[in-house]
Enzyme design. Structure first.
Site, PDB file in Angstrom:
ATOM      1  N   LEU A 260       1.050  -0.806   0.022  1.00  0.00           N
ATOM      2  CA  LEU A 260       0.035   0.023   0.064  1.00  0.00           C
ATOM      3  C   LEU A 260       0.920   1.135   0.141  1.00  0.00           C
ATOM      4  O   LEU A 260       1.938   1.478   0.796  1.00  0.00           O
ATOM      5  CB  LEU A 260      -0.861  -0.022   1.253  1.00  0.00           C
ATOM      6  N   ASP A 261       0.489   2.249  -0.658  1.00  0.00           N
ATOM      7  CA  ASP A 261       1.434   3.187  -0.932  1.00  0.00           C
ATOM      8  C   ASP A 261       1.390   4.009   0.414  1.00  0.00           C
ATOM      9  O   ASP A 261       0.483   3.961   1.380  1.00  0.00           O
ATOM     10  CB  ASP A 261       1.163   4.349  -1.941  1.00  0.00           C
ATOM     11  N   VAL A 262       2.247   5.248   0.653  1.00  0.00           N
ATOM     12  CA  VAL A 262       2.285   5.624   2.178  1.00  0.00           C
ATOM     13  C   VAL A 262       1.223   6.295   2.440  1.00  0.00           C
ATOM     14  O   VAL A 262       1.003   6.503   3.664  1.00  0.00           O
ATOM     15  CB  VAL A 262       3.626   6.724   1.916  1.00  0.00           C
ATOM     16  N   THR A 264      -1.910   5.781   1.773  1.00  0.00           N
ATOM     17  CA  THR A 264      -3.150   4.770   1.815  1.00  0.00           C
ATOM     18  C   THR A 264      -3.033   3.874   3.368  1.00  0.00           C
ATOM     19  O   THR A 264      -2.173   3.621   3.678  1.00  0.00           O
ATOM     20  CB  THR A 264      -3.217   3.799   0.589  1.00  0.00           C
TER      21      THR A 264
END
Length: 397
Positions: A260-262, A264
């Site tokens: 998951l991106d930072v 999210t």
């Protein structure tokens, strides 16, 4: 004695004939003449024997019954041979009839039903697998079961490094097996029997058990190891108490399944099982992922249609499985979208929303496959996955 036997034979013959023609149902049926019955009697001074030689004509097809009639058609019986049944009546005398006695038919029917019942019971009996004791299974696993694995996989499972980093250690000649340097990651080894050293340190014989955890990722953390704000730093307390809970067993090397991106938040799986991670993260697993996106501004039907039509990401046209505008809630001023995807490409949901001309305020993943993030699991908290949860993710251990 000869005269007595002849008299008995004549008496029996006359009795049978009178019984045969006394019944009205048989009186009009023409009877085929039986062949001659010969009787010979031989006597001697030492012994006497009575011999009969009886022969019959070959049998012919059974006559057809008339509709709604229990008796044979007299016309059909013309020229047919009737083999009578000789039974003993209730008065003790012998009599002749054209059908078997009722008790004989009942006995045959009962025997047939009993046989079918036994055969059915035998078919229904399940063939259960033999059960072995815990000591027997342990003895088999220790002495006969092939527990060998690839060397790189053993190093990764023991927590030395990741699979790729373990392969690099092997290529660099920093791993020895039974006193010899091993440069092949595919070498089959058994950590319980083989002596393995990495950088001069002995690898423990016992490997850590498989660990499956679900984390509610907070915003600002990245899904990579060795970084300042890695999600793995949230498991420091869990690993510190590992030695107390699992004495003598090495700590597992945890890593995330997917990313998951930072910015999210939400559900992410953490484990030390490489096969499990490969299975559920591979596109062939076809696991859907559900996201809740809070949107800046107003969402119209035109935006929903644009998101559902998809966009091109990394040269591939990606379309979501479903897009839905959630009902407005009093404590949330921004509109929310439920977006379900299954490809899981990098920033896929953000690119879909951006292509529709909208801006995401916050994004949260709430479901992977059949497992949904518990509502009572706080940010930064984790929980152990049970067998039912793993099955919901499509994993059969």
């Amino acid at each position: 004695m000869a005269s007595v036997a002849a008299a008995a034979l004549a008496s029996l013959s006359s009795s049978l004939s009178s019984s045969l023609f006394s019944k009205p149902s048989l009186a009009l049926i023409p009877i085929r003449t039986l062949p001659r019955i010969t009787c010979s009697l031989s006597t001697s001074s030492s012994s006497s024997s009575l011999e009969f030689n009886i022969t019959f004509a070959p049998s012919k097809p059974k006559p057809k019954l008339k509709p709604d009639s229990a008796e044979p058609d007299p016309e059909a019986l013309a020229g047919q041979l009737i083999i009578p049944w000789i039974i003993r009546g209730e008065d003790g005398n012998l009599k002749l009839q054209s059908h078997p006695p009722a008790r004989f038919l009942q006995a045959i029917e009962t025997k047939s039903k009993t046989k079918k019942k036994k055969e059915g019971a035998e078919k229904r009996v399940p063939t259960a697998e033999p059960k072995y004791s815990k000591a027997a299974r342990r003895f088999y696993n220790e002495n006969f079961r092939d527990a060998s694995q690839r060397l790189s996989k053993v190093l990764a499972a023991a927590g030395v490094a990741s699979r790729r980093s373990s392969e690099q250690l092997i290529f660099d000649g920093k791993v020895t097996v039974n006193g010899s340097v091993c440069n092949t990651p595919q070498t089959r080894v058994d950590p319980g029997r083989d002596i393995i050293y990495v950088n001069g340190n002995r690898l423990p014989k016992r490997l850590p058990p498989k660990v499956y955890l679900a984390l509610n990722k907070p915003k600002g953390y990245i899904c990579a190891s060795g970084e300042n704000k890695s999600v793995l730093s949230l498991f420091e307390d869990y690993l510190k108490t590992w030695d107390k809970r699992n004495s003598g067993i090495p700590r597992p090397r945890l890593f995330t399944v997917g990313r998951l991106d930072v910015a999210t938040t939400g559900l992410i799986i953490v484990t030390n099982d490489g096969d499990f991670a490969q299975k559920i993260s591979h596109p062939s697993s076809n696991l859907s992922k559900e996201y809740i996106a809070a949107i800046e501004g107003v969402v119209s039907k035109r935006h929903l249609l644009a998101i559902s039509e998809g966009t091109v990401i990394e040269g591939v046209h990606c379309t979501p499985d479903s897009v839905e505008l959630l009902p407005q809630q009093p404590d949330m001023s921004r509109p929310r979208l439920r977006i379900v995807v299954h490809e899981g490409r990098n920033h896929e949901v953000r690119e879909l929303v951006k292509n529709a001309g909208l801006e995401i305020h916050s994004l949260k993943r709430v479901r992977i496959g059949g497992f949904r993030l518990p509502s009572d699991l706080g940010l930064g908290k984790h929980m152990a996955l049970k067998q039912g949860d793993l099955s919901a993710l499509g994993w059969k251990s």
